[in-house]
Motif scaffolding. Structure first.
Motif, short mmCIF file in Angstrom:
data_model
loop_
_atom_site.label_atom_id
_atom_site.label_comp_id
_atom_site.label_asym_id
_atom_site.label_seq_id
_atom_site.Cartn_x
_atom_site.Cartn_y
_atom_site.Cartn_z
N PRO A 15 0.84 -1.22 -0.07
CA PRO A 15 0.00 0.01 0.05
C PRO A 15 0.96 1.43 0.00
O PRO A 15 1.86 1.23 0.77
N GLY A 16 0.69 2.31 -0.86
CA GLY A 16 1.23 3.40 -0.90
C GLY A 16 2.32 3.37 -1.50
O GLY A 16 3.25 4.34 -1.46
N THR A 17 2.83 2.37 -2.44
CA THR A 17 3.96 2.32 -3.15
C THR A 17 3.65 2.15 -4.32
O THR A 17 2.64 1.18 -4.78
N LEU A 18 4.45 2.44 -5.36
CA LEU A 18 4.65 2.00 -6.96
C LEU A 18 6.04 1.68 -7.03
O LEU A 18 6.82 2.46 -6.93
N LEU A 19 6.21 0.35 -7.49
CA LEU A 19 7.55 0.04 -7.56
C LEU A 19 7.63 -0.82 -9.05
O LEU A 19 6.75 -1.61 -9.38
N GLY A 20 8.69 -0.80 -9.54
CA GLY A 20 8.83 -1.29 -10.93
C GLY A 20 10.06 -1.08 -11.70
O GLY A 20 11.15 -0.82 -10.99
N GLN A 21 10.17 -1.73 -13.07
CA GLN A 21 11.20 -1.80 -13.61
C GLN A 21 10.79 -1.23 -15.02
O GLN A 21 9.88 -1.95 -15.62
N MET A 22 11.48 -0.39 -15.65
CA MET A 22 11.43 0.21 -17.01
C MET A 22 12.36 -0.44 -18.08
O MET A 22 13.62 -0.02 -17.78
N VAL A 23 11.84 -1.16 -19.18
CA VAL A 23 12.78 -1.63 -19.95
C VAL A 23 13.12 -0.64 -21.20
O VAL A 23 12.11 -0.33 -21.71
N ASN A 24 14.25 -0.53 -21.41
CA ASN A 24 14.53 0.53 -22.77
C ASN A 24 15.80 -0.25 -23.47
O ASN A 24 16.53 -0.62 -22.61
N PRO A 25 15.52 0.11 -24.67
CA PRO A 25 16.78 -0.46 -25.24
C PRO A 25 17.96 0.40 -25.24
O PRO A 25 17.77 1.65 -25.02
N VAL A 26 19.10 0.03 -25.71
CA VAL A 26 20.54 1.10 -25.49
C VAL A 26 19.98 1.81 -26.99
O VAL A 26 19.33 1.27 -27.99
#
Ligand SMILES: NC(=O)c1ccc[n+]([C@@H]2O[C@H](COP(=O)([O-])OP(=O)(O)OC[C@H]3O[C@@H](n4cnc5c(N)ncnc54)[C@H](O)[C@@H]3O)[C@@H](O)[C@H]2O)c1
Ligand SMILES: N[C@H](CO)Cc1c[nH]c[nH+]1
Ligand SMILES: [Zn+2]
Length: 432
Positions: free
Chosen positions: A112-123
């Motif tokens: 609760p109260g958090t947003l956590l994650g991983q954003m994937v981007n190409p080089v």
């Protein structure tokens, strides 16, 4: 090929010599390659052209360093339809395989109260090295596909391909057609350490890459090792290797052909047969002797087998698996009765080929998995070239005020234990 019983002292010495060959760079080579890299870093195109003229194409100029659209147009007229048909099949199967590797960005709001994650981007930019020794005599068309396809699937905007030119300053037409087919954005006529240095630092003509991938000889591999950290590299993908595990059900002619398929790559390549059958060992050795004579690259294959080829007779297949795990070969073939039951015993190998009708070249050209694989025992920790080598993951973190206040005390305590007051203050200031 010499036959040894394993375990034995002499066999162990031979196996160690083979295992150490790939990363056993000579001091003189390290010094020379470092000097070349520094030269390219300081002098850009001028240095790249100088080395290309010295080693590969005496008449190359800075103006002819990049392949022009006209050169590709001419190449398209030179290649035959049958080649295009085979190329199309390979491209479509390699693309299909690599699409499975795409990672997705993700966010999680479970706590609760958090947003956590991983954003994937190409080089942003990648460099793909395509080997081409002796003026393009062995144009590794398949390595164009294996390097460029995963980069493009990852979404890399600019892919530069580097390959040594022929003596006349041209690039083999099959390479050019393959590069166009898979969408390489620029092709440069440069090989060896100077090509890797140009990608690592950028020159007036060659754009700096974020990641450099692709196999190559000892100079390419050493240069990649040296620039690693300044740019990302895929792995140590040096001289090719094969280890065949065979039992009495195997066909010695097949075994010999497969051993030679990798021995012919480079005098530094290695080919090992491990078997629990003395009869298979003897028959395969005889078949190698016979088959090598028919090869156009027999000198290379002979040299490689002489130095880095061996047949080991083990007491049972469990001992063979243990040995394979220790050597961690680039390619492992299982020519045994039930390969599927056996694979559970294998932990270290770049790629495993199972069954009598899955020779290593199936993977080199067409099956779909990448043929750029870790060598010299690095399969202990490295994996095949993949889409992953062209992406990076950025963490995403958001806290609500309430959750921040709930966890503040813990952050402050941990910061104070580390003696980092400013860290603690950045939390405390928000509690006032
Ligand atoms: N591990 C893998 O996934 C994989 C895949 C394909 C190929 N391979 C390996 O890639 C290698 C290809 O090697 P290659 O030689 O055919 O092509 P390459 O392009 O790697 O090497 C040729 C280049 O090296 C230069 N060179 C020659 N002598 C030099 C010296 N003394 N100093 C500096 N540069 C020098 C040449 O001028 C040329 O530019 C082989 O070892 C093969 O086994 C590995
Ligand atoms: N066997 C090599 C990897 O070690 C790849 C290759 C390309 N062409 C033929 N073979
Ligand atoms: Zn091969």
């Amino acid at each position: 090929m010499k036959i040894y019983n394993y375990p034995s002292e002499s066999a162990k010495i031979k196996v160690i010599a083979i295992s150490n060959r790939g990363l056993d760079f000579r001091k003189e080579d390290i010094a020379e390659i470092t000097r070349i890299i520094e030269d390219v870093r300081e002098n850009g195109d001028k240095a790249v052209v100088k080395y290309t003229k010295r080693f590969d194409a005496p008449d190359l100029t800075a103006e002819s360093l990049q392949v022009t659209p006209d050169e590709t147009d001419i190449a398209e007229k030179e290649v035959d339809k049958a080649f295009i048909k085979s190329l199309d099949r390979a491209v479509s199967q390699i693309k299909a395989f690599h699409k499975h590797q795409l990672s997705k960005s993700w966010i999680n709001t479970e706590r609760p109260g958090t947003l956590l994650g991983q954003m994937v981007n190409p080089v942003g930019a990648a460099g793909v090295y395509v080997p081409g020794a002796k003026g393009g005599m062995t144009p590794l068309v398949s390595s164009v596909l294996m390097g460029v396809i995963p980069a493009k699937i990852a979404g890399v905007r600019h892919v530069s391909m580097m390959t040594p030119p022929t003596k006349e300053g041209t690039v083999n037409p099959y390479l050019l057609v393959a590069a166009k087919k898979v969408g390489a954005d620029a092709i440069f006529k440069a090989g060896s350490a100077w090509a890797i240095a140009a990608l690592a630092y950028g020159t007036e003509t060659i754009p700096k890459a974020d990641v450099i991938v692709g196999p190559g000889n000892i100079y390419v591999t050493l240069a990649k090792k040296i620039v690693s950290g300044t740019v990302g590299i895929d792995m140590i993908a040096g001289p090719s290797e094969i280890l065949v595990i065979a039992d009495h059900t195997a066909n010695p002619e097949f075994i010999a052909a497969d051993l030679l398929s990798q021995a012919e790559h480079d005098p530094l390549s290695s080919a090992i047969l491990v078997t629990d059958s003395e009869a298979i060992a003897k028959a395969a050795a005889a078949a190698v002797e016979k088959q090598v004579e028919c090869l156009s690259r027999k000198e290379i294959a002979r040299e490689s087998l002489e130095k880095y080829g061996v047949i080991l007779v083990v007491p049972d297949l469990a001992a063979a698996a243990e040995l394979a795990n220790r050597i961690a070969p680039e390619h492992l073939e299982l020519q045994i009765k039930d390969p599927f039951e056996y694979i559970g015993q294998i932990r270290n190998a770049g790629a495993i080929f199972m069954g009598n009708y899955t020779p290593e070249p199936v993977g080199d050209y067409i099956a779909g998995p990448n043929h750029v694989l870790p060598t010299a025992g690095t399969a202990r920790f490295a994996s095949a070239l993949s889409v992953d080598h062209f992406i990076k993951k950025t963490s995403l973190i958001h806290y609500s005020e309430a959750t921040f206040k709930k966890e503040a005390e813990d952050i402050v305590r941990l910061a104070e234990i580390e003696g980092l007051d400013a860290h603690a203050n950045s939390v405390k200031i928000r509690l006032k």
